[in-house]
Write a protein that holds these residues in place. Sequence first.
Motif, PDB file in Angstrom:
ATOM      1  N   ALA A  99     -44.079   3.693 -42.152  1.00 64.12           N
ATOM      2  CA  ALA A  99     -44.531   2.410 -41.335  1.00 64.12           C
ATOM      3  C   ALA A  99     -44.349   2.867 -39.696  1.00 64.12           C
ATOM      4  N   PRO A 100     -45.031   2.742 -38.907  1.00 66.32           N
ATOM      5  CA  PRO A 100     -44.936   2.891 -37.378  1.00 66.32           C
ATOM      6  C   PRO A 100     -43.966   1.778 -36.933  1.00 66.32           C
ATOM      7  N   LEU A 101     -43.370   1.977 -35.677  1.00 65.77           N
ATOM      8  CA  LEU A 101     -42.522   0.822 -35.490  1.00 65.77           C
ATOM      9  C   LEU A 101     -43.244  -0.509 -35.188  1.00 65.77           C
ATOM     10  N   PRO A 102     -42.530  -1.514 -35.809  1.00 71.99           N
ATOM     11  CA  PRO A 102     -43.119  -2.777 -35.590  1.00 71.99           C
ATOM     12  C   PRO A 102     -42.909  -3.486 -34.333  1.00 71.99           C
ATOM     13  N   GLN A 103     -43.756  -4.612 -33.984  1.00 74.10           N
ATOM     14  CA  GLN A 103     -43.614  -5.279 -32.897  1.00 74.10           C
ATOM     15  C   GLN A 103     -42.036  -5.966 -32.616  1.00 74.10           C
ATOM     16  N   ARG A 104     -41.700  -6.164 -33.827  1.00 72.17           N
ATOM     17  CA  ARG A 104     -40.273  -6.806 -33.611  1.00 72.17           C
ATOM     18  C   ARG A 104     -39.612  -6.897 -34.881  1.00 72.17           C
ATOM     19  N   LEU A 105     -38.141  -6.752 -34.804  1.00 71.69           N
ATOM     20  CA  LEU A 105     -37.607  -6.686 -36.050  1.00 71.69           C
ATOM     21  C   LEU A 105     -36.618  -7.883 -36.510  1.00 71.69           C
ATOM     22  N   VAL A 106     -36.461  -8.567 -37.503  1.00 74.53           N
ATOM     23  CA  VAL A 106     -35.708  -9.827 -37.628  1.00 74.53           C
ATOM     24  C   VAL A 106     -34.846  -9.300 -38.820  1.00 74.53           C
ATOM     25  N   LEU A 107     -33.388  -9.533 -38.419  1.00 69.62           N
ATOM     26  CA  LEU A 107     -32.333  -8.830 -39.447  1.00 69.62           C
ATOM     27  C   LEU A 107     -31.474  -9.914 -39.873  1.00 69.62           C
ATOM     28  N   PRO A 108     -31.663 -10.360 -40.938  1.00 70.19           N
ATOM     29  CA  PRO A 108     -30.900 -11.702 -41.533  1.00 70.19           C
ATOM     30  C   PRO A 108     -29.361 -11.093 -41.703  1.00 70.19           C
ATOM     31  N   LEU A 109     -28.373 -11.761 -41.236  1.00 69.53           N
ATOM     32  CA  LEU A 109     -26.995 -11.376 -41.393  1.00 69.53           C
ATOM     33  C   LEU A 109     -26.581 -11.417 -42.773  1.00 69.53           C
ATOM     34  N   LYS A 110     -27.116 -12.187 -43.716  1.00 70.58           N
ATOM     35  CA  LYS A 110     -26.960 -12.195 -45.132  1.00 70.58           C
ATOM     36  C   LYS A 110     -28.161 -11.538 -45.989  1.00 70.58           C
TER      37      LYS A 110
END
Lengths: 184, 340, 531
Positions: free
Chosen positions: C28-39
Motif C-alpha cells: 500500500a502507498p503511504l496513507p493520508q494519516r495513521l492512527v495507532l492505538p496504544l493497545k
Amino acid sequence: MLIALLVMSFIALALGAVLGFSALKFRVEGNPLVDKIDAILPQTQCGQCSFPGCKPYATAIAAGEADINRCPPGGEEGIRKLADLLGKEFIPFGEDTAAPKPKSVAVIDENTCIGCTLCIQACPVDAIAGAAKQMHTIIAVECTGCELCVAPCPVDCITMVPLPQTLQTWKWQYPEDAQEKKAP
Amino acid sequence: MFPPFTTQASSVREIMFKVLLALLPGIALYVWYFGPAILVSITLASLTALATEAVMLKLRRRPLAPFLSDNSALLTAWLLALSIPPLAPWWLVVVGTMFAISVAKHLYGGLGSNPFNPAMVGYAVLIISFPAYMTHWLAPQGLGQLELNFMQQLGYIFGGHFPAGVTVDAVSMATPLDTLKTQLHSAHSMGDILQMPVYGNLGGKGSEMVALGFVIGGIYLLANRIISWHLPLTFLAALFATAGAFYLFDPAHYAPPLFHWFSGAAMLAAFFILTDPVTSPTTIRGKFIFAAGAGFLTYIIRVFGGFPDGVAFATLLMNMCVPLIDAYTQPKVFGKKGEQ
Amino acid sequence: MRKLHTFHGGIHPAEHKLESSAQPSLRAPLPQRLVLPLKQHIGSAAKALVQAGDKVLKGQLLAAAEGMLSAAIHAPTSGTVAAIDFHAVAHPSGLPELCIVLQPDGEDRWLEHAGFDYRALPRDELLNRLRDAGIVGLGGATFPTHVKLNNAQHIQTLILNGAECEPWITTDDRLMCERAAEIVQGIEILRYLAQPADTLIGIEDNKPQAIAAMQQACAGSGIEVVVIPTLYPSGGEKQLIKILTGKEVPSGGRPLNIGVVCSNVATAFAIHRMVNHGEPLISRLITVTGNVKSPRNIEALIGTPIAELVQLAGGALEDANGYIVGGPMMGLEVTNAQLPVVKGSNCIIVKSDKLFPAPPPALPCIRCTRCVQVCPAELQPQDLYWFARAKNLGKAQSYNLFDCIECGACSYVCPSNIPLVQYYRFAKSEIWANERDKEAANLARERHEFHLLRIEREKQDKADKLAQKEKAALAAKAAAATQAQPIPSQPAQSQPAPDPATVSATDAVAIDALRAQVREIAHPEAKHTKE
C-alpha cells in the motif's frame, strides 16, 4: 396395631437420639451461614434493605427474619445467588424496595463544601478524606455508592454520578432475541 | 448482526418438514392396508393443531408467522393421529390434539420448552379418559366381518352412527397386542395364537407393514442426519433384549422379540417419538440410558400393564427423567479428560 | 507421513478463499494519516513516549511496553505526531481508545537500523528486543511474543500455525507463497529461543501453493510441513495442537503446559524482519475481500484506515453495507471506514446483503444438538445457551463456559439461528464483571469492618480519656489542696514545685479538648435533633 405403634415410637426415639447426638457431635461454632450470605451481599453498606449494613441484613436472613429480595445493589443475580444458597425460590424485588440503579460514586462539589465533616461520619467505608473546616473529597475507588453521605450534607454539595463505561468495565450486551419480542 | 456472519442454510421448519416427509411411507401403507380413514384423522388433527397453535400464540403474545410455519404443530398432530384408532368420533382426535398443543406444549413454554412429548401426552389423556373408543381399531382389509366404505366411515366419524344393523364390533377389532393378551388369558398357547388370522409374518397383519413403512422413513431421517442412530437402535435393542429374555425363559407365554418390534407403535416410537429432540437427552450416554429405559418400560407395560401399548407411557416416564439423565451424563470437555 | 489426530466436531463453511488468494500481494502507498492505538495487543496499553508536534522517523519507538504483559508501538513511517487523543477503534464496545495520530511527511525516512546476530545475544536480551520491537502474535490473538517465549525452553514441539481455517482470509496463504524463505528464517529464530525437539508447520490442504513453497523452503532444515485436512476451526491453537500432536491443552492452561509453543507463520515473518533487518512490527499483510472489485492481499502500515485499503482493492461495489474486521466466523462488524487496521487485523471483508444475508429471526432452541456435534471444545452449547439466556451464570460456568473458544461453529449450524456465541460472550463478561464486583465488595467489607472497629476504639478512647481527665482533675484538686498548706519541713527544694498558674493553664487546654470531644460524641444526637 400395638406392635406398629411400638415400632414407630421406637424408630422415632432412635432417630431422635441420632439427631440429638449429631447435633452435639457436629456442632458448628459461630454462624457460617451468616458469613456465606454476607459474601454474596455487595457490601455497599447502604442500608436500603432497612438493616444498618450488610452483615446485619445477612444475620437477619440467616435467622429467617428478612426476605432475600431486599438488596437493590445486589441486583437480581444477588437474589438468585441467595436463593441458591438457601434453597429457596427466586423472588423478584418487593414493591417497597428501591429499584436497582446503575453503579455510581458520590462526588463532592468542592466549591460548595463547607467542611462540616458530617459526610465523613456518615461514610460506612471511610472513603471520604478531609478534616473540620477543610474541604472534603471522596476517594472514588473506595466509594461503594451507598448514598449515605448525600442526606447529611447541610449544603447539598454531594451528588451521585454513575460510573462512566470504560474498556475495563465494558460488557457484552444480552442478545436481543426474537422470541422475547412480544407482538404488539 | 452477531458473528458468525455466515450460517448453514438449515431451519427448524426444514427439519420438521423432513420428519413429516419421512412419515409418508408409513401413512401410505396404512392407507393401503386399513383404508383411507387415517387420512381423515390426520387432516382433522392437523387443522386442530394449527388452530390451537394460533390461539395459544395469540394468548401468549408471540408472533404467529414464524411459529405457525415451523411445522412442529403439524408433526405433533400427525404422530397423535397415527397413535389413535382412525375409526373414532371426530371429537376424539380434536380433543387429544387440542390438549397436546395447548397444555403439553404451550403451557410449558411452547416450542423447545415442553418436557413431555406432546403427542404422547395427548394419547395418554385420551386413553385414560375414553378407553372404550381407543380400543376399536380398524381391522386390516379382508379381515373384518364386514367393511365400511369411505362414506360410511365418514358418517361414523362425523355423525357418530353406523349404517343400520352394523355394530362397532363388526367393523373393528382389537390390536394384535390386545388379542395376544386376551388370548393368553384364555390359556391358548403362543404358537396357536400367532396362527390366528390377525397375525402376519412378524407382527399384526397389515400393521407390520406399516411399521416397515416407518422403518423406511427412519432410514431416510438417519441418512439425512435429522436423527442420530443412538436413540432408535438403543430402543429397539433394549426392547429386543427384554422380549428375548422373556421369550427364552418361557416361549409359550411370551411373544418372540421380533413380534414386539413389529407390533404396536414400537417402530413409530423408535424413529419418530423418542427422537423428538426437545424431550430427549442431549448427551450421548444420556441417549443410551433414555432409549434403553424406554425400550424396557415399553415391554413391561405391554406385557404386564393394563394398556394396549406401552410406548406412550414408557416415553412419558423417560421424558420425566431427561433433566436428571442430562445432568448426570455430562461428557468431559476438551482439555479436561485427564481430570477425575 | 506423520500420524494426524482429529479434534471433535468442526464445520465446512464455504471457503471463499480463491477470490483473494490468486492475486499477488500489493504494497500500500503511504496513507493520508495513521492512527495507532496504544493497545493493539493483549495486556496493558503501551505508554506513549512522544508528544503532539514531535517529528518522528520510520521505525522510531512511539510507545514503550508497560508492565509485564505489553508490547511497544513504532512509527510506521516518518512524519509528525499530530495528536495523542481518543479515537474510534475496531472494538465491539465502540468506545474510543487512546491513539497516537501520525501525519506522514511523505519521505518515509527510516531511523537508522540494522539486523543483528541473534546467536551472539543472551536469550533474555533477545526477548527484550522482541518486546521493544512490538512483536505480538499475528494470528489474531495478539499475545505478546516475548511473554509467550519467556519460559519456553527445551520444549517438545514448536508448532507454526499456517492452517488459516477461517473462510475468506488468505493472508497467511499469500505470505507463505511469497515469503517462504523468510518465514523459515524467522522459524529458525524461534527454534533458537525454544529449542524444540520437533518443529511442525500445520497447513490446511486447501493451500497447495503455500504447501509447496514451504516444503521447498524447509528442505533440509528439519522443519516438517504437515498438511492437515481443511476443517474449521483447525487453525484454533488448541485444535491445531491436537491435530498435530494428539495432546490436549488442559482446560484453563497454556500450550506450554504440555510442552508445546504455537505461533503464527506471520509472527515468524515479523520476527525475521526484526532480527535480520532491524525492522520493528510496523506493517502486516491484510486480506481485503468480499464485496470489492478486485479482492487481494495488501501489505499495509499499521494504522492505515480501512477506507484506503478498500480503495486499493478496487473499491467497494455498490451494494456494500459495512465491513467485517477479521473473518466471517469470529470477526467484528463495523461501519466506520476510518477505523485503523491494527497488528491483529488479518482481514477486511466488505459486506453486502447478498454475501452475508441477515439471519432469519431466532426461534427457540429445540435441543437438536447439532451444536454439540460440531463443538471443537466438546461442550454442550445448548445447555450453555440455556443458562446464559436465563442469566444463570454460576451454572454456565460449571458447564465449562470458559472452555468455549467462541469459534461460532455452533451458531453456524443452529437451525433456530440463535446467536449462541453472543450469549456466551455476554455470560463471560458478566462473570468477569461479577468477579470485579466481588473484589470491590471484599475491599468494602474490610473497610467497613475497620470503620466499625475505629468507631468502637474511638468511643473507648474517649471514655478512657474522660475517666482519666476526671481522675487528673481530682488529683489536681487534691494536689492544690495539699499545696495550699505550707510545708515547713521542705526547706531545700530539689525540684521546682509546679507553678500553680501553669497547672491551671494546661488544665484549661485539656478541658477545652475534652469539651470538643464531648461535642463530637454528642454530634450525632445533635444532628438527629436538627433533622
